[in-house]
Design an enzyme around this catalytic site. Sequence first.
Site, mmCIF file in Angstrom:
data_model
loop_
_atom_site.group_PDB
_atom_site.id
_atom_site.type_symbol
_atom_site.label_atom_id
_atom_site.label_comp_id
_atom_site.label_asym_id
_atom_site.label_seq_id
_atom_site.Cartn_x
_atom_site.Cartn_y
_atom_site.Cartn_z
ATOM 1 N N GLU A 106 -16.935 17.618 4.563
ATOM 2 C CA GLU A 106 -17.474 18.312 5.715
ATOM 3 C C GLU A 106 -16.956 19.747 5.782
ATOM 4 O OE1 GLU A 106 -17.866 15.516 9.040
ATOM 5 O OE2 GLU A 106 -16.516 16.907 10.024
ATOM 6 N N GLY A 134 1.242 3.939 4.082
ATOM 7 C CA GLY A 134 2.358 3.153 3.570
ATOM 8 C C GLY A 134 3.566 4.027 3.250
ATOM 9 N N GLN A 180 -18.466 3.900 8.841
ATOM 10 C CA GLN A 180 -19.004 5.264 8.840
ATOM 11 C C GLN A 180 -19.670 5.660 7.525
ATOM 12 O OE1 GLN A 180 -16.321 8.949 8.769
ATOM 13 N NE2 GLN A 180 -17.264 9.055 10.782
ATOM 14 N N LEU A 191 -6.480 11.223 8.236
ATOM 15 C CA LEU A 191 -5.190 11.692 7.720
ATOM 16 C C LEU A 191 -4.173 11.793 8.860
ATOM 17 C CD1 LEU A 191 -6.401 14.334 5.081
ATOM 18 C CD2 LEU A 191 -5.572 12.017 4.673
ATOM 19 N N LEU A 219 -17.893 12.309 -2.633
ATOM 20 C CA LEU A 219 -17.937 13.064 -1.389
ATOM 21 C C LEU A 219 -17.925 14.573 -1.600
ATOM 22 C CD1 LEU A 219 -17.815 12.291 1.673
ATOM 23 C CD2 LEU A 219 -15.527 13.251 1.587
ATOM 24 N N HIS A 271 -18.242 5.531 3.751
ATOM 25 C CA HIS A 271 -17.049 6.367 3.683
ATOM 26 C C HIS A 271 -15.810 5.781 4.333
ATOM 27 C CE1 HIS A 271 -14.914 10.085 3.229
ATOM 28 N NE2 HIS A 271 -14.751 10.230 4.523
ATOM 29 N N GLU A 281 -6.144 3.122 7.131
ATOM 30 C CA GLU A 281 -7.542 2.688 7.224
ATOM 31 C C GLU A 281 -7.675 1.179 7.371
ATOM 32 O OE1 GLU A 281 -10.205 4.680 4.522
ATOM 33 O OE2 GLU A 281 -11.819 3.257 4.944
ATOM 34 N N ARG A 300 -20.341 12.772 12.223
ATOM 35 C CA ARG A 300 -20.956 12.241 11.000
ATOM 36 C C ARG A 300 -22.037 11.201 11.244
ATOM 37 N NH1 ARG A 300 -15.253 11.680 7.822
ATOM 38 N NH2 ARG A 300 -15.057 13.910 7.505
ATOM 39 N N GLY A 313 0.836 -1.201 0.000
ATOM 40 C CA GLY A 313 0.000 0.000 0.000
ATOM 41 C C GLY A 313 0.864 1.241 0.000
ATOM 42 N N ALA A 314 0.607 2.114 -0.960
ATOM 43 C CA ALA A 314 1.398 3.336 -1.089
ATOM 44 C C ALA A 314 0.511 4.561 -0.951
ATOM 45 C CB ALA A 314 2.133 3.348 -2.431
ATOM 46 N N GLY A 315 -0.486 4.465 -0.041
ATOM 47 C CA GLY A 315 -1.251 5.650 0.329
ATOM 48 C C GLY A 315 -0.485 6.395 1.410
ATOM 49 N N GLY A 316 -1.177 7.258 2.127
ATOM 50 C CA GLY A 316 -0.508 8.068 3.143
ATOM 51 C C GLY A 316 0.199 7.221 4.185
ATOM 52 N N PHE A 363 -14.182 21.738 11.805
ATOM 53 C CA PHE A 363 -14.610 20.451 11.269
ATOM 54 C C PHE A 363 -15.516 19.782 12.293
ATOM 55 C CE2 PHE A 363 -13.713 17.478 7.832
ATOM 56 C CZ PHE A 363 -13.174 18.317 6.883
ATOM 57 N N HIS A 370 -20.827 8.924 5.618
ATOM 58 C CA HIS A 370 -20.623 10.370 5.617
ATOM 59 C C HIS A 370 -21.924 11.007 5.137
ATOM 60 C CE1 HIS A 370 -19.064 14.301 4.644
ATOM 61 N NE2 HIS A 370 -17.875 13.987 5.073
ATOM 62 N N ARG A 374 -15.314 7.730 13.488
ATOM 63 C CA ARG A 374 -14.141 8.592 13.313
ATOM 64 C C ARG A 374 -14.567 10.045 13.114
ATOM 65 N NH1 ARG A 374 -11.647 10.848 8.888
ATOM 66 N NH2 ARG A 374 -12.620 9.592 7.269
HETATM 67 C C1 FAD Z 1 -13.457 11.263 -0.761
HETATM 68 C C2 FAD Z 1 -12.764 11.106 0.545
HETATM 69 C C3 FAD Z 1 -12.394 12.221 1.284
HETATM 70 C C4 FAD Z 1 -11.739 12.103 2.497
HETATM 71 N N1 FAD Z 1 -11.370 13.231 3.187
HETATM 72 C C5 FAD Z 1 -10.691 13.099 4.346
HETATM 73 C C6 FAD Z 1 -10.250 14.254 5.062
HETATM 74 O O1 FAD Z 1 -10.464 15.400 4.656
HETATM 75 N N2 FAD Z 1 -9.579 14.072 6.213
HETATM 76 C C7 FAD Z 1 -9.309 12.826 6.701
HETATM 77 O O2 FAD Z 1 -8.676 12.729 7.731
HETATM 78 N N3 FAD Z 1 -9.693 11.721 6.032
HETATM 79 C C8 FAD Z 1 -10.375 11.829 4.871
HETATM 80 N N4 FAD Z 1 -10.770 10.694 4.204
HETATM 81 C C9 FAD Z 1 -10.336 9.376 4.674
HETATM 82 C C10 FAD Z 1 -8.896 9.117 4.269
HETATM 83 O O3 FAD Z 1 -8.612 9.773 3.067
HETATM 84 C C11 FAD Z 1 -8.589 7.640 4.080
HETATM 85 O O4 FAD Z 1 -9.052 6.942 5.181
HETATM 86 C C12 FAD Z 1 -7.093 7.436 3.971
HETATM 87 O O5 FAD Z 1 -6.574 8.235 2.941
HETATM 88 C C13 FAD Z 1 -6.676 6.003 3.747
HETATM 89 O O6 FAD Z 1 -5.279 5.982 3.549
HETATM 90 P P1 FAD Z 1 -4.425 4.654 3.550
HETATM 91 O O7 FAD Z 1 -3.006 5.063 3.450
HETATM 92 O O8 FAD Z 1 -4.831 3.809 4.683
HETATM 93 O O9 FAD Z 1 -4.899 3.912 2.237
HETATM 94 P P2 FAD Z 1 -5.103 4.396 0.720
HETATM 95 O O10 FAD Z 1 -4.680 5.789 0.492
HETATM 96 O O11 FAD Z 1 -6.474 4.003 0.344
HETATM 97 O O12 FAD Z 1 -4.071 3.511 -0.050
HETATM 98 C C14 FAD Z 1 -4.223 2.125 -0.173
HETATM 99 C C15 FAD Z 1 -3.026 1.613 -0.893
HETATM 100 O O13 FAD Z 1 -3.030 0.194 -0.869
HETATM 101 C C16 FAD Z 1 -2.818 -0.300 -2.158
HETATM 102 N N5 FAD Z 1 -3.461 -1.617 -2.227
HETATM 103 C C17 FAD Z 1 -4.719 -1.956 -1.869
HETATM 104 N N6 FAD Z 1 -4.933 -3.262 -2.100
HETATM 105 C C18 FAD Z 1 -3.784 -3.769 -2.593
HETATM 106 C C19 FAD Z 1 -3.365 -5.053 -3.034
HETATM 107 N N7 FAD Z 1 -4.178 -6.111 -3.042
HETATM 108 N N8 FAD Z 1 -2.108 -5.191 -3.495
HETATM 109 C C20 FAD Z 1 -1.268 -4.135 -3.546
HETATM 110 N N9 FAD Z 1 -1.613 -2.905 -3.145
HETATM 111 C C21 FAD Z 1 -2.843 -2.728 -2.669
HETATM 112 C C22 FAD Z 1 -3.377 0.741 -3.090
HETATM 113 O O14 FAD Z 1 -2.781 0.659 -4.355
HETATM 114 C C23 FAD Z 1 -2.981 2.005 -2.365
HETATM 115 O O15 FAD Z 1 -1.659 2.371 -2.685
HETATM 116 C C24 FAD Z 1 -11.448 10.822 2.993
HETATM 117 C C25 FAD Z 1 -11.814 9.695 2.270
HETATM 118 C C26 FAD Z 1 -12.494 9.824 1.074
HETATM 119 C C27 FAD Z 1 -12.948 8.600 0.359
#
Ligand code: FAD
Lengths: 232, 576
Positions: free
Chosen positions: B252, B17, B237, B397, B249, B349, B380, B283, B12-15, B116, B239, B391
């Site tokens: 908020e 990871g 949750q 974030l 979305l 959400h 998440e 929420r 996972g390369a979101g925030g 918020f 939203h 939450r």
């Molecule tokens: C529209 C929207 C708005 C939001 N706004 C806010 C906000 O303002 N403030 C706040 O605090 N939160 C907000 N959230 C919640 C927050 O953005 C998410 O909970 C958070 O970004 C999740 O981050 P993460 O790093 O856990 O995963 P993600 O950013 O979802 O990344 C998941 C990663 O895992 C990888 N992955 C998944 N499955 C596999 C697999 N099988 N094999 C390899 N890789 C895989 C994906 O490629 C990705 O890189 C919002 C959410 C949404 C949907």
Amino acid sequence: MEVTLRIKRYNPDSDVKPHFEEYAVNVEPTDRVLDALNEIKWHHDGTLTYRRSCAHGVCGSDAMRINGRNRLACKILMRELGKKITLEPLIGFKVIKDLVVDMDQFFASYKSVKPYLIAEDAPSAGERLQSPEDRERYDDTTKCILCAACTTACPITWTSEEFVGPAAIVNAHRFIFDSRDQGTADRLRILNTRSGVWRCRTIFNCTDACPRGIEVTRAIEQVKRALLYEQI
Amino acid sequence: MAYHRFDAVIVGAGGAGLMAAIQLAGKANIAVVSKLYPPRSHTGAAQGGISAALGNTEEDHWQWHMFDTVKGGDYLVDQDAAAVLSREAIDAVLELEHMGLPFNRTPEGRIDQRRFGGHTRNYGEGPVRRACFAADRTGHMIIQTLYQQGIKHNVNFFDEHHMLDILFTEDGQCCGVVTLEIKTGEIHTIHAKAVLIASGGFGRVFKITSNAMAGTGDGVALPYRRGVPLMDMEFYQFHPTGIYKLGILLSEAARGEGGILRNGNGEAFAERYAPTLKDLAPRDMVSRFIYQEVKEGRGVEGKDYVHLDLTHLSPEVIDAKLPDITDFARTYLGVEPKTELVPIQPTAHYAMGGLPTDVEGRVIRDPQSTVIPGFYSAGEAACVSVHGANRLGTNSLVDLVVFGRRAGRHMLQFISEATLPPLPRDPEFTARGELANLLERTNGENVADIRREMQAVMMDKVSVVRESQGLREARESISQLRQAYRHVAIDDHGTQFNTDLLEAHELGCMLDCAEAIVEGALAREESRGAHYRDDFQKRDDANWLAHTLIYKSSGGLRMEKKPVTITEFEPKERKY
Ligand SMILES: Cc1cc2nc3c(=O)[nH]c(=O)nc-3n(C[C@H](O)[C@H](O)[C@H](O)COP(=O)(O)OP(=O)(O)OC[C@H]3O[C@@H](n4cnc5c(N)ncnc54)[C@H](O)[C@@H]3O)c2cc1C
Ligand code: FES
């Protein structure tokens, strides 16, 4: 309403070259092109291949040529397109399969401009200060989602492999005009070459293509001016 | 077959990871695996902000943030973790700024902050400006900034690699993952001393959702299949403000900047339910207010939606602070929010539940918090638990950067002491078998049909308001869909970039998540936070001030309770 999607298909396992296939689908005028693609994939032909994730224009996965123009399939609605819609992969990159192109070169160009803050002096306690005016100067180019719509809309990139392309310049601009950054000289040196900004012929295709509304050509011009007049 | 050996692998390369990866980069040999290119991760879709008690625009303290987090989570929050979250948020947000994140600024040049939902001053007196933001694209800036840092630190990215399985030794240590290289169809074994799952949420289990199509819970389901418990899965949750029918979305932040919800009669109904915080109540509550309005016939035109009213905001505020979400309304609804009301409905959400971890990001296996060696999770996908039963906005974030960072740092220490555990025999056996099954079957059930049915059932019976009868029906439906899933057939039998195959694999993961959600929701006979039971409308601290752990084994599902850590704030009734 019923529309016909003409989709350029290529299957690397079996095809020698790409061909078009037509699909008649029932859609709502407010459906996204992505919804129509999903409809085909889920109920007509599961082999149809494209990238997608967010489905609302923020992740940059599904840039493609839609009726000849680079657009995000999730950000353009059927009602804007008429009854016959042609979908093709982006031009200039190798096609992997159907609407999926190889992004390696794109990301390599992006990485070549050092797209990260260079600021070696450790900030004191708290944040580095930046006035709202200074923040505003690079606001536009922070919006880039790396979808490659601009770069693959540029005729120069179709013919010249070396050109870094608009997206890389946009991302260099984002740091060159950031008052906190100290890497400007480096980035300008990288862009002051035959593969850099001077390849740009101000054709404006990139600006038209950007789904985020970034004034790409203007950003490139600002970088050129920074090089010519040494002013940021 | 390809074999790789690393000190650690991050999935996972979101925030979460990326934040972990940056701690390890240059100091250990690591790989970051992601099924999407990193900047396409769903973190990039986050809009409104990231909270930290910086106190840049008015007085604030991390203890107030901690209190709000605990109360917002309806006292199911582990308070030791909430303290870490709130305290370290300050430093983590500053670190993001130092990495270059372009926050909006105050006239003095400091990070700007806004209101918020559920964030208050002085333990609930009134709203406070705590959310640091970059217009309404805060998540975009976070993912970009962290990816940029990843490039700067030469992180070894395995882009477009899809995790198919997670590996454990016989004595239960985590020792790697199996992935599919999407472009080539080749299977890889990545052998490592430590694995971090940061694969995000599973909103796609529901019909109406704000989540990306990649939000299918793979990283949650795969360890679950291997015996790792999931915690608090019943807390999902909704939203309040998703675009009607689409679920996209509208942050908020729209209400933080002064937006108001109105029912079909034009009435600002939130103040009837939450006199102090009104539209900025948490929420779970606002979603239920909407549900109630609709149920009592006050939806717009008698339908199942209400309006978000931004027309009284100055156009400059809209352009400067809410540009993207107002653009969504224009693009997808053809509505101009400066002059027209925007139709909205609650949208699935955020998963409060997930892989249970301690405050170092280590996944635990039982109510006694026994650590699974080498196995970490953050973001998440994980459940620390800082969000409890609900939450607060902006707290995800914060969770990503605070606990992503902690997990990364702890992994660094762990791998410097640990030796590489052996791989199980034939590590790719399960993954290969599963793919072969899907690839070889030419006739059977349709993936999209099963998925649509699952999403409809979950939306209908397991969303904002739940009750026993509906949950039982949902359990039965999911069980039938799981049966059907064993016979799915796909069209694409090729090797390269086979997204047909991946969608089928993802559906299997979603069905596991759905099953766990329903099971938790049935078991928890009380109402708390996002889990609202019409047949048990009160919170029941005597029996249910506890986390649930759900286990999957060949014998079926099993549930255990895990005590909540309470340090400072005794549970009280939640009023706003
Ligand atoms: C529209 C929207 C708005 C939001 N706004 C806010 C906000 O303002 N403030 C706040 O605090 N939160 C907000 N959230 C919640 C927050 O953005 C998410 O909970 C958070 O970004 C999740 O981050 P993460 O790093 O856990 O995963 P993600 O950013 O979802 O990344 C998941 C990663 O895992 C990888 N992955 C998944 N499955 C596999 C697999 N099988 N094999 C390899 N890789 C895989 C994906 O490629 C990705 O890189 C919002 C959410 C949404 C949907
Ligand atoms: S799917 Fe994310 S930009 Fe279109």
